[in-house]
Design an enzyme around this catalytic site. Structure first.
Site, PDB file in Angstrom:
ATOM      1  N   THR A  16      10.797  -3.874   2.509  1.00  0.00           N
ATOM      2  CA  THR A  16      11.124  -5.274   2.214  1.00  0.00           C
ATOM      3  C   THR A  16      12.421  -5.396   1.433  1.00  0.00           C
ATOM      4  O   THR A  16      13.137  -6.390   1.560  1.00  0.00           O
ATOM      5  CB  THR A  16       9.956  -5.911   1.431  1.00  0.00           C
ATOM      6  OG1 THR A  16       8.831  -5.967   2.295  1.00  0.00           O
ATOM      7  CG2 THR A  16      10.276  -7.307   0.957  1.00  0.00           C
ATOM      8  N   ASP A  96       4.365  -0.657   0.791  1.00  0.00           N
ATOM      9  CA  ASP A  96       3.018  -0.434   1.339  1.00  0.00           C
ATOM     10  C   ASP A  96       2.534   1.005   1.216  1.00  0.00           C
ATOM     11  O   ASP A  96       1.357   1.238   0.948  1.00  0.00           O
ATOM     12  CB  ASP A  96       2.963  -0.881   2.807  1.00  0.00           C
ATOM     13  CG  ASP A  96       2.982  -2.402   2.952  1.00  0.00           C
ATOM     14  OD1 ASP A  96       2.715  -3.089   1.954  1.00  0.00           O
ATOM     15  OD2 ASP A  96       3.263  -2.880   4.056  1.00  0.00           O
TER      16      ASP A  96
HETATM   17  N1  ASP Z   1       5.658  -3.923   4.702  1.00  0.00           N
HETATM   18  C1  ASP Z   1       6.695  -3.671   3.707  1.00  0.00           C
HETATM   19  C2  ASP Z   1       6.927  -2.153   3.671  1.00  0.00           C
HETATM   20  O1  ASP Z   1       6.107  -1.463   3.148  1.00  0.00           O
HETATM   21  C3  ASP Z   1       6.251  -4.179   2.405  1.00  0.00           C
HETATM   22  C4  ASP Z   1       7.208  -3.964   1.268  1.00  0.00           C
HETATM   23  O2  ASP Z   1       8.160  -3.228   1.328  1.00  0.00           O
HETATM   24  O3  ASP Z   1       6.966  -4.583   0.216  1.00  0.00           O
HETATM   25  O4  ASP Z   1       7.909  -1.683   4.180  1.00  0.00           O
END
Ligand code: ASP
Length: 311
Positions: A16, A96
């Protein structure tokens, strides 16, 4: 105190922190892993005399983390850590699976220099993104004299690689070290250290990691109300080599699941008992028939068992 005259290497893997949404107001409907690491570093200053080196190792949403990326990432960390003028490494990563990657890297590197994972809960395009601050804090920790081991720097806290857990799906302060407590806080550009950096030897050297397709198959099963042994029997029939059970409380199991796990163990499958409780550890007892995973979470116990089972 910061080192000077040295390089800090920043390895990008996506997440993210590198995410992009169509509107600055959208902190949910974005695509992770869109911006490159060089872009993320624009505007992140290093202390005087420090040089930042950017390298893109992967570009993924960390929910899709796999063994090939882990092996590449560990190899690039080992490469850079061996350079005398590299003081530390920062890894940008999705939140994640950040705790899994942190534990994996600690297990295969146990670095005498800092390897600092960080990320963000809001995409880079958000009106008030949290990534730049987290990245600046991570660079500070990576350049701190005497820092070592793998850590997760997030929302002003420095977590160790064994105790860190993502415990919230949306909050900016998404990580916790539970009852163990954080290693340090970053406060107004300074580190306030509370616990010692983790030291030790790697469980397995990076150079001896097999091809990703040959990593042992270890799965996680959960004990819960109404649990049975069907999943365990299916996994054994399918050739699973290790099983970690997320047990209740202090490692207790539904009797039907326990029976299937004991049969699996008798057939040569390695079984470890961890707890589905968010905090605490499984205390072993002389009468245990399935080995306890101590303070490791089910996710960490799986990684430890995979490394143990590698031929
Ligand atoms: N789905 C994203 C990831 O893990 C969530 C994040 O980075 O906060 O890449």
């Amino acid at each position: 105190m910061q080192v000077s005259g040295q390089r800090i290497v920043v390895l990008g893997t996506g997440g993210t922190i590198a995410g992009r949404a169509t509107s600055p107001a959208d902190a949910v409907g974005y695509r992770a892993a869109e911006l490159g690491i060089a872009e993320l570093l624009q505007g992140v200053g290093a202390a005087e005399g420090l040089q930042l080196v950017a390298e893109q190792v992967a570009q993924i949403d960390s929910k899709d983390m796999d063994f090939a990326v882990w092996r590449d990432l560990a190899a690039r960390c080992a490469h850079w850590l061996a350079q005398a003028d590299v003081a530390g490494i920062v890894v940008t990563h999705g939140t994640d699976t950040m705790e899994e990657t942190a534990f994996f890297l600690q297990s295969v590197l146990a670095p005498a220099k800092p390897v600092v994972l960080t990320g963000a809960m809001r995409p880079a395009t958000a009106a008030a993104p949290d990534g730049p601050g987290n990245l600046a804090d991570a660079v500070l920790v990576a350049s701190t004299r005497g820092a070592q081991g793998v850590s997760v720097v997030f929302a002003g806290a420095v977590h160790g690689p064994v105790d860190v857990r993502k415990e919230h799906g949306t909050r900016l302060d998404a990580f916790s070290s539970g009852d163990a407590g954080v290693l340090a806080y970053v406060e107004a550009g300074r580190l306030r250290q509370l616990r010692a950096w983790l030291q030790g030897a790697p469980a397995r050297a990076v150079a001896t990691l097999p091809e990703p397709a040959r990593w042992p198959r270890v799965e996680i099963v959960t004990s819960h109300a109404g649990a049975g042994g069907a999943i365990v029997r299916a996994l054994v029939a399918d050739g699973v080599q290790g099983l970690v059970v997320a047990a209740t409380g202090n490692g207790t199991l539904h009797h039907a699941l326990e029976e299937a796990l004991l049969q699996a163990q008798d057939r040569g499958v390695a079984v470890r008992r961890s707890s589905r409780c968010a905090q605490g550890r499984v205390l072993a007892h002389a009468a245990d028939r399935l080995p306890a995973a101590g303070g490791l979470s089910p996710l960490q116990a799986r990684i430890a068992l995979m490394l143990e089972l590698m031929a």
